[in-house]
Design an enzyme around this catalytic site. Structure first.
Site, PDB file in Angstrom:
ATOM      1  N   ARG A 273       0.829  -1.203   0.000  1.00 24.16           N
ATOM      2  CA  ARG A 273       0.000   0.000   0.000  1.00 24.16           C
ATOM      3  C   ARG A 273       0.866   1.257   0.000  1.00 24.16           C
ATOM      4  O   ARG A 273       1.817   1.362   0.766  1.00 24.16           O
ATOM      5  CB  ARG A 273      -0.924   0.007   1.219  1.00 24.16           C
ATOM      6  CG  ARG A 273      -1.843  -1.215   1.188  1.00 24.16           C
ATOM      7  CD  ARG A 273      -2.927  -1.188   2.205  1.00 24.16           C
ATOM      8  NE  ARG A 273      -3.697  -2.429   2.112  1.00 24.16           N
ATOM      9  CZ  ARG A 273      -4.709  -2.757   2.889  1.00 24.16           C
ATOM     10  NH1 ARG A 273      -5.096  -1.919   3.840  1.00 24.16           N
ATOM     11  NH2 ARG A 273      -5.347  -3.894   2.730  1.00 24.16           N
ATOM     12  N   ARG A 288       1.766   0.778  10.236  1.00 22.70           N
ATOM     13  CA  ARG A 288       1.405   1.211   8.888  1.00 22.70           C
ATOM     14  C   ARG A 288       2.623   1.151   7.983  1.00 22.70           C
ATOM     15  O   ARG A 288       3.436   2.069   7.947  1.00 22.70           O
ATOM     16  CB  ARG A 288       0.849   2.647   8.952  1.00 22.70           C
ATOM     17  CG  ARG A 288       0.096   3.098   7.727  1.00 22.70           C
ATOM     18  CD  ARG A 288      -0.531   4.457   7.953  1.00 22.70           C
ATOM     19  NE  ARG A 288      -1.506   4.431   9.035  1.00 22.70           N
ATOM     20  CZ  ARG A 288      -2.768   4.054   8.881  1.00 22.70           C
ATOM     21  NH1 ARG A 288      -3.213   3.706   7.708  1.00 22.70           N
ATOM     22  NH2 ARG A 288      -3.587   4.049   9.906  1.00 22.70           N
ATOM     23  N   GLU A 360      -7.266  -1.574  14.928  1.00 27.04           N
ATOM     24  CA  GLU A 360      -7.853  -2.489  13.949  1.00 27.04           C
ATOM     25  C   GLU A 360      -6.862  -3.599  13.588  1.00 27.04           C
ATOM     26  O   GLU A 360      -5.705  -3.338  13.267  1.00 27.04           O
ATOM     27  CB  GLU A 360      -8.221  -1.702  12.693  1.00 27.04           C
ATOM     28  CG  GLU A 360      -8.721  -2.567  11.561  1.00 27.04           C
ATOM     29  CD  GLU A 360      -8.889  -1.781  10.250  1.00 27.04           C
ATOM     30  OE1 GLU A 360      -9.027  -0.544  10.320  1.00 27.04           O
ATOM     31  OE2 GLU A 360      -8.872  -2.416   9.188  1.00 27.04           O
ATOM     32  N   SER A 363     -10.816  -6.474   9.303  1.00 29.72           N
ATOM     33  CA  SER A 363     -11.982  -5.777   8.799  1.00 29.72           C
ATOM     34  C   SER A 363     -12.736  -6.780   7.947  1.00 29.72           C
ATOM     35  O   SER A 363     -12.177  -7.320   7.002  1.00 29.72           O
ATOM     36  CB  SER A 363     -11.515  -4.579   7.968  1.00 29.72           C
ATOM     37  OG  SER A 363     -12.582  -3.727   7.663  1.00 29.72           O
ATOM     38  N   ARG A 402       0.206  -6.900  12.416  1.00 30.31           N
ATOM     39  CA  ARG A 402      -0.449  -6.325  13.588  1.00 30.31           C
ATOM     40  C   ARG A 402      -0.680  -7.379  14.671  1.00 30.31           C
ATOM     41  O   ARG A 402      -0.747  -7.050  15.854  1.00 30.31           O
ATOM     42  CB  ARG A 402      -1.772  -5.652  13.182  1.00 30.31           C
ATOM     43  CG  ARG A 402      -1.496  -4.379  12.369  1.00 30.31           C
ATOM     44  CD  ARG A 402      -2.735  -3.537  12.153  1.00 30.31           C
ATOM     45  NE  ARG A 402      -2.387  -2.329  11.399  1.00 30.31           N
ATOM     46  CZ  ARG A 402      -3.246  -1.371  11.058  1.00 30.31           C
ATOM     47  NH1 ARG A 402      -4.530  -1.493  11.417  1.00 30.31           N
ATOM     48  NH2 ARG A 402      -2.849  -0.315  10.381  1.00 30.31           N
TER      49      ARG A 402
END
Length: 437
Positions: A273, A288, A360, A363, A402
């Site tokens: 990303r 991130r 998070e 999802s 994560r």
RNA sequence: GGAGGAGUGGCCGAGCGGCUGAAGGCAGCGGUCUUGAAAACCGCAGAGGGUGAAAGCUCUCCGUAGGUUCGAAUCCUACCUCCUCCGCCA
């Protein structure tokens, strides 16, 4: 000269539905974030239909006239010439209408491709994550008798996370994992996939580079091109931001048998990303990164079962956290916080003692027929029935990086070592704790 | 990367520019027959769009996109994919 037909110009929302319920659709879409501009949609829709009708009339005329030609060709060469002139005009007119139709459809698609999915009625209206209701919570915050460190401190103290060298080699937002932490990441992947496959998910190892149309199919494009990494070659390819992209498109352009649904896949992949809009956010540590690992869950379900399948998928993701003994909660995303393709989404947030925050870690979304329409994925309820769009779902099960963070922060000890939860010990070759190098 | 070959309906496989939405075969579905099954025989059977309450009517689709023609699965161009051989490579 073929008249364009079929579902080639697949609308992103149900064209007819949007046209007939225009105001209601717009109102519901406006509860999402971002601007919504349907522009001259209604006018274009009307023109499209008129063109279709006109072209059909002309084509029918041409077809019957052509049948005449067959006979005349042998019997009456003179009449043939006259007819030929007429038909040339008809053909010309069809071509012109066809060209205009193509323009109109392209315009309609340009508009529709940028419009997000319509939120399901069970999704609460809201503008940000502050409006996401907590649905349930599992476990409790660990009671650490010292001030817990953040994961990057723990990892660097262990000598097993190296952000500096990664920056030297690749720039910001990359990491070298080393020794036991590298192995932990790998162990988590295997552990997660083992758990999911035992529940009936079929493992898939997908390509990591995909074509533009594949990114269109799941909704990453055309709107979010700046979020993706793209290769230079021809054809251009995109580094997948999630395995959802190749795995959902696995059945693109197919008609599945209703009896085999739901079809369930799990897939490990790295995710890439650009994080274009995240400058300055979560700059330290693993939270991130431009590249991370994820085990993804994807389901193909019938329309009447997809919401129920979403509950199951969310629980399958939670089960990984339960087995690892990690405190977490499930929140239902409000309209303003949902992703582009979703009609309903649950986020799973794990507790991070070092950050003193829920973050998070998964999802899970029901995309309804939104992606199925884009990627042309259908099913046949019964033999002989008309094919219809199915529903697609996807969810992280889980984000591996994560999860590593959560393990480090939740199982850290005052001396800087980290315990390994029982479920992972076999995957770590019997290792029960991680000590500094 | 170089040289050849091929892309037609769920599969296999025909297809002189009009009579081919597409022969034939297999698989599938319904029926006849049979105590039941098999075999045999008969029939049905692709995907989409437009219109319509529906039945229906109609249009489009033979890898993709263009072109030639009154008319293209059939001719022309480009592209894509797959197969074989050579080279290179984890």
């Amino acid at each position: 000269m073929p008249v364009q037909g079929g579902y080639k110009s697949a609308p992103m929302l149900d064209l007819r539905y949007v046209a007939q319920n225009f105001d209601a659709v717009v109102a519901r879409l406006k509860t999402r974030s971002g601007n919504l501009d349907l522009g001259p949609f209604q006018k274009l829709f009307t023109e499209r239909r008129e063109l279709y009708v006109a072209m059909e009339g002309l084509a029918a005329r041409r077809n019957t006239a052509n049948d005449e030609m067959k006979k005349k060709a042998k019997e009456d060469p003179a009449a043939l010439e006259a007819l030929r002139g007429d038909l040339r005009a008809v053909s010309q007119e069809i071509k012109e209408k066809e060209a205009r139709l193509k323009e109109v459809e392209e315009e309609i698609n340009r508009i529709l491709l940028l419009i997000p999915n319509i939120p399901h009625e069970s999704v609460p209206v809201g503008t940000s994550e502050a409006d996401n209701p907590v649905v349930r919570t599992w476990g409790e915050k660990p009671n650490l008798p010292f001030t817990p460190r953040q994961h990057f401190d723990i990892g660097e103290k262990l000598g097993m996370l190296d952000f500096e060298r990664a920056a030297k080699v690749s720039g910001s937002r990359f990491t070298f994992y080393k020794a036991a932490l590298a192995r932990l990441e790998r162990a988590l992947v295997t552990f997660m996939i083992d758990v999911h496959t035992q529940k009936g998910y079929t493992e898939l190892l997908p390509p990591y580079l995909v074509l533009r149309e594949t990114m269109m199919g799941t909704g990453q494009l055309p709107k979010f091109e700046e979020d993706a990494f793209k290769t230079a070659g021809d054809p251009e390819r995109f580094l997948i931001p999630t395995a959802e992209v190749p795995v959902t498109n696995y059945h693109a352009d197919e008609i599945l048998e209703g009896g085999q649904l739901p079809v369930k896949y799990c897939a490990f992949s790295p995710c890439f990303r650009a994080e274009a809009g995240a400058a300055g956010k979560d700059t330290r540590g693993l939270i991130r990164q431009h590249q991370f690992h994820k085990v993804e869950l994807v389901k193909f379900a019938t329309p009447d079962t997809s919401l129920q399948e979403l509950e199951g998928m969310t629980d399958d993701a939670c089960d990984i956290l339960r087995r690892l003994g990690l405190h977490h909660r499930v929140v239902l995303l409000c309209t303003g916080d949902m992703g582009f393709s979703a009609r309903k989404t649950y986020d799973i947030e794990v507790w991070l003692p070092g950050q003193q925050a829920y973050r998070e870690i998964s999802s899970c979304s029901d995309c309804g027929d939104f992606q199925a329409r884009r990627a042309k994925i259908r099913f046949r309820a019964q033999k002989g029935d008309k094919p219809q769009l199915l529903h697609t779902l996807n969810g992280s099960g889980l984000a591996v990086g994560r999860t590593s963070i959560a393990l480090l922060e939740n199982y850290q000890r005052e001396d800087g070592s980290v315990a390994i939860p029982e479920a992972l010990v076999p995957y770590m070759g019997g290792m029960r704790e991680i000590r500094p190098l």
